[in-house]
Design a protein around this motif. Structure first.
Motif, mmCIF file in Angstrom:
data_model
loop_
_atom_site.group_PDB
_atom_site.id
_atom_site.type_symbol
_atom_site.label_atom_id
_atom_site.label_comp_id
_atom_site.label_asym_id
_atom_site.label_seq_id
_atom_site.Cartn_x
_atom_site.Cartn_y
_atom_site.Cartn_z
ATOM 1 N N ARG A 1 0.851 -1.196 0.000
ATOM 2 C CA ARG A 1 0.000 0.000 0.000
ATOM 3 C C ARG A 1 0.878 1.233 0.000
ATOM 4 N N ILE A 2 0.663 2.062 -0.997
ATOM 5 C CA ILE A 2 1.575 3.186 -1.230
ATOM 6 C C ILE A 2 0.784 4.478 -1.297
ATOM 7 N N LEU A 3 1.316 5.529 -0.690
ATOM 8 C CA LEU A 3 0.739 6.873 -0.756
ATOM 9 C C LEU A 3 1.737 7.791 -1.445
ATOM 10 N N PHE A 4 1.288 8.433 -2.529
ATOM 11 C CA PHE A 4 2.121 9.385 -3.264
ATOM 12 C C PHE A 4 1.587 10.778 -2.976
ATOM 13 N N LEU A 5 2.371 11.592 -2.277
ATOM 14 C CA LEU A 5 1.953 12.933 -1.862
ATOM 15 C C LEU A 5 2.569 13.995 -2.768
ATOM 16 N N ALA A 6 1.751 14.937 -3.205
ATOM 17 C CA ALA A 6 2.234 16.049 -4.024
ATOM 18 C C ALA A 6 1.523 17.322 -3.575
ATOM 19 N N ASP A 7 1.850 18.448 -4.195
ATOM 20 C CA ASP A 7 1.232 19.709 -3.790
ATOM 21 C C ASP A 7 0.562 20.428 -4.950
ATOM 22 N N ARG A 8 0.336 19.731 -6.066
ATOM 23 C CA ARG A 8 -0.350 20.299 -7.215
ATOM 24 C C ARG A 8 -1.308 19.251 -7.773
ATOM 25 N N ASN A 9 -2.567 19.636 -8.001
ATOM 26 C CA ASN A 9 -3.536 18.706 -8.578
ATOM 27 C C ASN A 9 -3.055 18.159 -9.918
ATOM 28 N N ALA A 10 -2.455 19.044 -10.705
ATOM 29 C CA ALA A 10 -2.002 18.622 -12.030
ATOM 30 C C ALA A 10 -0.992 17.484 -11.930
ATOM 31 N N LEU A 11 -0.167 17.507 -10.889
ATOM 32 C CA LEU A 11 0.831 16.465 -10.713
ATOM 33 C C LEU A 11 0.195 15.106 -10.453
ATOM 34 N N LEU A 12 -0.892 15.086 -9.698
ATOM 35 C CA LEU A 12 -1.528 13.824 -9.341
ATOM 36 C C LEU A 12 -2.066 13.117 -10.583
ATOM 37 N N THR A 13 -2.847 13.831 -11.374
ATOM 38 C CA THR A 13 -3.417 13.247 -12.595
ATOM 39 C C THR A 13 -2.310 12.865 -13.569
ATOM 40 N N GLN A 14 -1.337 13.760 -13.707
ATOM 41 C CA GLN A 14 -0.207 13.527 -14.608
ATOM 42 C C GLN A 14 0.552 12.267 -14.203
ATOM 43 N N THR A 15 0.740 12.060 -12.895
ATOM 44 C CA THR A 15 1.484 10.910 -12.394
ATOM 45 C C THR A 15 0.691 9.619 -12.560
ATOM 46 N N LYS A 16 -0.572 9.644 -12.167
ATOM 47 C CA LYS A 16 -1.405 8.436 -12.231
ATOM 48 C C LYS A 16 -1.597 7.972 -13.675
ATOM 49 N N ASN A 17 -1.905 8.903 -14.568
ATOM 50 C CA ASN A 17 -2.200 8.539 -15.948
ATOM 51 C C ASN A 17 -0.962 8.429 -16.817
ATOM 52 N N GLY A 18 0.170 8.868 -16.277
ATOM 53 C CA GLY A 18 1.412 8.836 -17.042
ATOM 54 C C GLY A 18 2.335 7.717 -16.598
ATOM 55 N N ASP A 19 3.337 8.082 -15.810
ATOM 56 C CA ASP A 19 4.365 7.113 -15.433
ATOM 57 C C ASP A 19 3.817 5.904 -14.676
ATOM 58 N N PHE A 20 2.772 6.101 -13.847
ATOM 59 C CA PHE A 20 2.265 5.004 -13.018
ATOM 60 C C PHE A 20 1.195 4.162 -13.720
ATOM 61 N N SER A 21 0.862 4.490 -14.966
ATOM 62 C CA SER A 21 -0.244 3.803 -15.649
ATOM 63 C C SER A 21 -0.091 2.290 -15.750
ATOM 64 N N PRO A 22 1.139 1.711 -15.809
ATOM 65 C CA PRO A 22 1.237 0.247 -15.884
ATOM 66 C C PRO A 22 0.582 -0.483 -14.711
ATOM 67 N N PHE A 23 0.373 0.189 -13.585
ATOM 68 C CA PHE A 23 -0.283 -0.475 -12.455
ATOM 69 C C PHE A 23 -1.762 -0.765 -12.753
ATOM 70 N N GLY A 24 -2.388 0.018 -13.635
ATOM 71 C CA GLY A 24 -3.799 -0.162 -13.953
ATOM 72 C C GLY A 24 -4.696 0.602 -12.997
ATOM 73 N N ASN A 25 -5.777 1.159 -13.515
ATOM 74 C CA ASN A 25 -6.674 1.997 -12.712
ATOM 75 C C ASN A 25 -7.360 1.253 -11.590
ATOM 76 N N GLU A 26 -7.472 -0.065 -11.718
ATOM 77 C CA GLU A 26 -8.232 -0.808 -10.713
ATOM 78 C C GLU A 26 -7.581 -0.821 -9.334
ATOM 79 N N ILE A 27 -6.271 -0.539 -9.264
ATOM 80 C CA ILE A 27 -5.627 -0.519 -7.946
ATOM 81 C C ILE A 27 -5.162 0.884 -7.553
ATOM 82 N N MET A 28 -5.393 1.880 -8.431
ATOM 83 C CA MET A 28 -4.929 3.246 -8.138
ATOM 84 C C MET A 28 -6.116 4.181 -7.915
ATOM 85 N N HIS A 29 -5.885 5.196 -7.068
ATOM 86 C CA HIS A 29 -6.987 6.101 -6.707
ATOM 87 C C HIS A 29 -6.428 7.460 -6.303
#
Length: 792
Positions: free
Chosen positions: A218-246
């Protein structure tokens, strides 16, 4: 077959590769030959640029993909067994490789960096090259990673990208050192990586390996910009698949996922009921990654620290380009010393980050301005009688003419270079950003009338501007072109196409300064962005002289009133001495100032005086060059070049010998450029028709120069071509004409035979055959070059 006559490549093919294979290395999976691990520094020459040499290892051996374990430097058999060791050790240091080998085909010299005492270097026969398992086990034992549970973690595979993308060497270093540290039980980790070097991609690979190994679920990725969160989830972290990311939004917690992304502001609040993170149990997360942790995560009072303390049982990784070290805040005190650091300077040297020019502009009121007695501002307030300077402008005192002058100079620069070059103007506060937006709109009325979003203000209080942020950062979107801001774009925003960074804010923090400079360091080769410019109106670039700054400017240029705003075509290679700038920035809303004011006054005086009808002009001009010792040299481009040339070549004879010996003059010219000897810039000042050789000899050794035409005519007068057949003569004559028009580099590549006018004479194969075989043609070209410089 005489081994002494074999080339270095033959030695590799016939002796070194078979020895490696015999030792058990999988040639396809574990061995990379002639592996380039840098892109080559970008060398800027005025508006032109080129790449320096890449760093390239003859062999890199990997235990597993992206886990390098050994390096081999090869030499031909005319060299000794250990002739390549120094080079190999240098590369091993960069790549963090523990086992180093040099070979000339007779055997190997083995340098073992895991040995602390005793015999570090040993000679081995070709049959004694160690196996992958031997070296890997030796490394694990030395690093105390050899216990089975620990070993399982460090041997976990990287993610295999479908597009074939793999980590750069420094990213692999950061990933491997972090995974090893966590495997050994370290629970607070700091990674320092310059802006634009792929921190998020690095974080993904760390998480992937730990998650796949089953040690961090279980991992928590903390940032300080909304744009970073979406950019990170849909970009570099996308191989994990949306079903386990939130992504956690609106303080709503759903515990059904494994990887969470959140703003620290979205998890905390002033009242306890707003602290959404407490809906998780303290041991819910195994790993917390804090992106841009320089923004205060180590401060006892910060919201970051509040969250980190709550999840204290989790492993915590802080990632930043600029670790904060002050009397109140210390990243290192909290996380410990960085497990890996990759600086801006290293990124520029390797060619992964864009170099930059600095244009310093001082106005006539920067040092001081004093109101006349009884002067009232635009609103009838009597201006306090004292001396005002850069510390006060736009904080305590607004001078309309100064704002207009800044806007005019920015516009002049863009008109002279590229009207559509993405530009960020950093201002003192929101009010200043708004006034600068208005001034820039007026200066660019022709484009604004057609494109309303040519200039925008992007600040925390402006919803329209914030909506334009995605367009500003999008490589495909042309508008907005110019963004005025105060704090919002300083950090965390991926501004790939920014070519001009304007400093119109007082920057007293090295952390903030590095972050601002980082807005321009991305390279976009396909789109033609290879370097960027910094336009400094606040003397903020004096911070280049600070020991904590690790980049180096290409050029420093200060304007005089009559000067064009585009700097002359020259390059700088050293850091910039100067004095510390003054001034601080105030509070923020989502990274921005909440008010147009800075300081509160207890009496009836206004927070800012707003004056106009003040004469403001450009004050002075100096071009600064920087020596190898980092000290400031203020002199002409010619004098600076002369000093650099004489540092490399003690006399004209030494240079002439090196010039004649160079197999390709282009390589020597590139080498000179790496030392700050910029021929294209010199031609603008001295003579465009001058040969590169004459240019150098004239500048450095006071030799009367010849033009290319004069040198070509001297060759023709000697009837040098008489010994060749008719076709060969014609080819050489055309090559001489090509030299006359474009210079020596243009005739060094055989590919020139595919171009006009050579293509009219026949195919490249036919033209080469006129001389015999290819070596005969190459020999004839070399003799032609010798003839060109016979009068030297």
């Amino acid at each position: 077959m005489n081994k002494k006559n074999l080339s270095e490549r033959d030695i590799c093919t016939k002796y070194i590769t078979p020895a490696i294979k015999k030792a058990g290395w999988d040639i396809k999976r574990q061995v990379r030959e002639e592996k380039s691990f840098t892109d080559g520094r970008i060398i800027v020459q005025g508006k032109l640029h080129t790449r320096g040499r890449q760093k390239r290892a003859d062999y890199i051996l990997y235990y597993k993909s992206d886990i390098p374990i050994a390096i081999i430097e090869a030499k031909d058999n005319k060299h000794s067994l250990g002739a390549g060791m120094q080079q190999a050790l240098e590369y091993a240091e960069i790549l963090q490789i523990p086992f180093v080998f040099s070979s000339n085909g007779d055997g190997f010299l083995f340098h073992d960096k895991t040995i602390n005492e005793g015999q570090i270097e040993t000679e081995l026969s070709l049959d004694e090259f160690p196996s992958p398992e031997y070296l890997w086990n030796k490394y694990l034992k030395h690093e105390q990673l050899d216990e089975a549970p620990v070993r399982k973690i460090v041997e976990q595979d990287y993610h295999v990208d479908e597009d074939g993308m793999t980590p750069r060497y420094y990213q692999a270093n950061a990933i491997n050192r972090t995974v090893e540290a966590i495997a050994k039980g370290q629970d607070r980790i700091l990674l320092v990586m310059a802006t634009g070097t792929g921190k998020t991609y690095t974080a993904f690979n760390i998480v992937w390996r730990l998650w796949k190994a089953g040690v961090k679920k279980r991992i928590l990725f903390l940032a300080d910009r909304n744009a970073l969160l979406t950019q990170t989830k849909n970009g570099d972290f996308s191989p994990f698949g949306n079903e386990i990311m939130h992504i956690i939004k609106n303080r709503k917690i759903d515990k059904a996922y494994e990887i969470y992304f959140a703003l620290y502001q979205g998890l905390t609040g002033n009242e306890d009921f707003k602290n959404a993170y407490k809906e998780f149990s303290p041991d819910f997360f195994d790993l917390v990654i804090i992106d841009e942790c320089h923004r205060g995560s180590a401060s006892e009072a910060s919201a970051w620290r509040e969250v980190l303390d709550y999840f204290s049982s989790a492993t915590q990784i802080g990632m930043t380009a600029t670790p904060k070290e002050t009397k109140d805040v210390s990243n290192i005190n909290y996380f410990g010393e960085p497990v890996y650091t990759y600086t801006l300077k290293q990124g520029i040297e390797d060619g992964f980050l864009a170099p930059y020019k600095v244009i310093k502009i001082n106005t006539s009121v920067d040092d001081e301005w004093r109101p006349t007695k009884g002067l009232r501002d635009k609103f009838g307030h009597e201006v306090e009688d004292r001396i005002y300077n850069l510390r006060d402008y736009d904080r305590k005192l607004i001078i309309d003419e100064r704002t207009q002058l800044v806007a005019r100079k920015i516009t002049e620069y863009l008109k002279a270079t590229d009207r559509f070059a993405k530009t960020i103007v950093f201002c003192v506060d929101i009010d200043h950003a708004n006034r600068m937006r208005q001034a820039l709109i007026n200066e660019n009325a022709d484009l604004v009338s057609k494109h309303p979003h040519y200039v925008v203000k992007i600040t925390g209080d402006d919803e329209v501007g914030k909506r334009e942020l995605d367009n500003f950062t999008d490589v495909e979107e042309r508008f907005p072109v110019i963004a005025t801001t105060s704090k919002m774009l300083t950090t965390g925003i991926d501004t790939k196409m920014v070519k001009l960074v304007v400093l119109e804010a007082n920057i007293g923090s090295m952390t903030e300064f590095k972050q601002i400079i980082g807005r321009g360091t991305r390279i976009r080769e396909a789109e033609g962005k290879m370097f960027f410019s910094i336009m400094d109106f606040r003397r903020a670039t004096n911070l280049f002289a600070d020991p904590d700054f690790d980049g180096e400017p290409v050029q420093i240029y200060e304007l005089a009133p009559e000067d064009p705003v585009v700097p002359p075509e020259e390059e700088e290679n050293e850091e910039t001495p100067g004095n510390d700038p003054t001034g601080q920035d105030g509070d923020e809303i989502n990274g921005e100032r909440p008010d147009i004011s800075i300081d509160e006054e207890e009496d009836d005086r206004p927070k800012k005086y707003h004056v106009n009808n003040v004469a403001v002009t450009i004050a002075n001009e100096r071009v600064h060059y920087y020596g190898a010792d980092g000290k400031l040299i203020t002199e002409s481009l010619k004098d600076y070049t002369k000093q650099n040339i004489k540092r490399e070549f003690a006399s004209r004879e030494v240079f002439f010998e090196k010039w004649n010996a160079a197999e390709k003059k282009e390589e020597l010219i590139k080498e000179l450029a790496e030392h700050g000897i910029l021929l294209e810039a010199l031609r603008e000042e001295v003579g465009k028709d001058m040969d590169a050789f004459d240019l150098i000899c004239h500048i450095a050794f006071d030799q009367p120069p010849l033009t290319r035409q004069e040198r070509a005519n001297n060759v023709r007068k000697r009837n040098y071509f008489g010994k060749y057949n008719e076709v060969a003569c014609e080819v050489l004559d055309k090559l001489l004409e090509k030299y006359e028009e474009e210079g020596i580099v243009s005739i060094e590549d055989t590919a020139v035979l595919k171009l006009q006018p050579f293509s009219q004479l026949g195919t490249p194969v036919k033209l080469v055959r006129a001389f015999g075989k290819r070596p005969d043609f190459e020999k004839a070209v070399k003799e032609l070059e010798d003839q060109i410089y016979t009068t030297a």
